[in-house]
Scaffold this active site. Structure first.
Site, PDB file in Angstrom:
ATOM      1  N   SER A 225       1.218  -0.943   0.204  1.00 47.61           N
ATOM      2  CA  SER A 225      -0.270  -0.663   0.136  1.00 47.61           C
ATOM      3  C   SER A 225       0.782   1.639  -0.108  1.00 47.61           C
ATOM      4  O   SER A 225       2.062   1.486  -0.757  1.00 47.61           O
ATOM      5  CB  SER A 225      -1.244   0.036   1.846  1.00 47.61           C
ATOM      6  N   ASP A 325      -8.014  -5.308  -6.820  1.00 47.36           N
ATOM      7  CA  ASP A 325      -8.059  -4.278  -6.020  1.00 47.36           C
ATOM      8  C   ASP A 325      -8.734  -2.885  -6.124  1.00 47.36           C
ATOM      9  O   ASP A 325      -8.999  -2.095  -7.518  1.00 47.36           O
ATOM     10  CB  ASP A 325      -6.807  -3.295  -6.334  1.00 47.36           C
ATOM     11  N   HIS A 357      -6.455  -5.380  -2.779  1.00 47.23           N
ATOM     12  CA  HIS A 357      -5.309  -4.832  -1.690  1.00 47.23           C
ATOM     13  C   HIS A 357      -3.940  -5.283  -1.083  1.00 47.23           C
ATOM     14  O   HIS A 357      -3.017  -4.778  -1.456  1.00 47.23           O
ATOM     15  CB  HIS A 357      -5.875  -3.777  -1.680  1.00 47.23           C
TER      16      HIS A 357
END
Length: 430
Positions: A225, A325, A357
């Site tokens: 991330s 995602d 994700h």
């Protein structure tokens, strides 16, 4: 009627074989796997028909129905989903990385419980040393394999969830690496807001890891991330020390939506008006990235672009992108990274996978959405449960192989005394 597992006490990523025998031939039976955690319960089920001699072996048997499809020895682990007692938007935090205790149950077609056994899965190899650090100007947890080394070493960084996440680092260290899991905000005495974190904060953990008596003077680094964006930025500043980078589903830009400081001043980033929540969409109160979010790439300037050219060309780079995602346009971000890095002469390994994700180590339960404390709303993570889980098996193995190629091979850690009968510490709650 007997449930059996060949290895009831294993590392989290180790395959196990589950079977039942002494059953009535050609009858339906249901397996149920339960994980009870402090944050709540996860569960999976699968129904099978016994063979002519009253056996079911999950390695070869295809479920008639249930949480996964196709013959797979780890299918019950792949298909785990949260139960009602798991908080909506919760994240199964594994810090410290205590073992998972699973309860495996067998039911007949009338839902009568026939047998049950317990399974223990370790995130951290029992022979690792775990040390919490907070007195050297940074907060982190160090995992060291047994022995004098020298060992290849890796820094692990999470994203905007704050705090510290140790399960990925513990699993990586269990492969023979020295791993430093670094927290950078919302932890102990660290800043509460990410925009108050200075990129220079990471200099001390980098130097600390390089200067340990049992590591080399170069390291690898991985992030997921916004942690992936941070490792990109660090590689542009510290390419003399960082020689291997793994970037997982990270934004390819820094904006006023997510940014940090450097040298005490806000880093150059796309400003208000260039990126807003209008670039996102909310479905039932859950934020999902809008595909038009990639328009921000077209607004980058030499000041706001990550300076890819500053990464030395001998730095090996691996980029993982999830096609499902929902948190951010990872396909676009991954392909953009690949193009820019190739333009600057870098060797780039790209892996596109089915999933959402957060790509975790194998058999970490899938999270469809998570409440983002930093942003103040629920973020959709995306990904179909089993496909996501299968991708975690694949990406984890490939990441280990990448670090071996880039940083050097590791020695297998000596096994521990595994016990045949597993009793979880909170058995009454399972």
């Amino acid at each position: 009627m007997t449930l059996r597992i060949d290895k009831p006490d294993t590392m989290q990523n180790e395959l196990v074989n589950i079977e039942a025998d002494g059953l009535e031939p050609y009858q339906n039976y249901t397996f149920q796997l339960i994980l009870k955690h402090n944050y709540g319960t996860h569960k999976s089920t699968a129904t099978f028909r016994s063979n002519s001699v009253g056996q079911i072996e999950l390695k070869y048997a295809e479920p008639l129905r249930g949480s996964y499809y196709g013959a797979d020895p780890m299918g019950l682990f792949l298909g785990m989903t949260p139960c009602e007692d798991f908080a909506y938007g919760g994240y199964l935090r594994c810090t410290p990385p205590l073992p998972f205790f699973y309860k495996l149950q067998l039911f007949d077609s009338r839902d009568k419980l026939l047998d049950q056994i317990y399974i223990k899965k370790h995130w951290m190899h029992p022979r690792l040393e775990r040390t919490e650090l907070q007195d050297d100007g940074f907060c982190a947890t160090l995992f060291k394999p047994p022995g004098a080394g020298p060992f290849p070493a890796v820094i692990d960084i999470s994203g905007t969830g704050g705090g510290i996440h140790e399960h990925k680092g513990a699993m990586l260290a269990s492969e023979g690496f020295v791993v430093l899991c670094v927290a950078f905000f919302q932890y102990k005495y660290l800043p509460n807001k990410m925009e108050d974190v200075d990129l220079e904060y990471f200099i001390k953990p980098i130097e600390f890891l390089c200067n340990l008596p049992y590591t080399h003077n170069v390291i690898g680094i991985q992030g997921v991330s916004f942690g992936a964006t941070i490792v990109d930025l660090l590689a542009t500043r510290h390419g003399d020390k960082i020689k291997a980078v793994v970037s997982i589903n990270g934004p390819q830009i820094v904006s006023d939506y997510i940014y940090m400081k450097e040298h005490g001043e806000p880093m150059p980033h796309l400003s208000h008006g260039q990126v807003t929540l209008e670039h996102c969409r909310f479905i039932n109160g859950v934020m999902c990235s809008n595909r038009n979010f990639q328009v921000m790439t077209e607004q980058l300037t030499p000041e706001t672009e990550i300076p890819w050219h500053r990464i030395p060309t001998d730095v090996k780079i691996r980029v993982i992108g999830s096609v499902d995602d929902l948190c951010q346009p990872s396909v676009h971000a991954t392909l953009y990274r690949q193009r820019r890095l190739k333009e600057t002469g870098h060797e780039v390994e790209v892996e596109m996978v089915n999933g959402g994700h957060i790509m975790e180590p194998p058999y970490f339960p899938h999270h469809e959405l998570v409440y983002a404390k930093y942003q103040g709303f629920y973020c959709g993570y995306g990904g179909e449960v089993v496909l996501h889980a299968k991708s975690q098996e694949k990406t984890w193995t490939n990441t280990i192989n990448f670090f071996h190629r880039a940083l050097g091979s590791t020695q297998k850690i000596e096994d521990w005394n595994r016990v045949a009968h597993i009793v979880p510490p909170l058995e009454s709650k399972l």
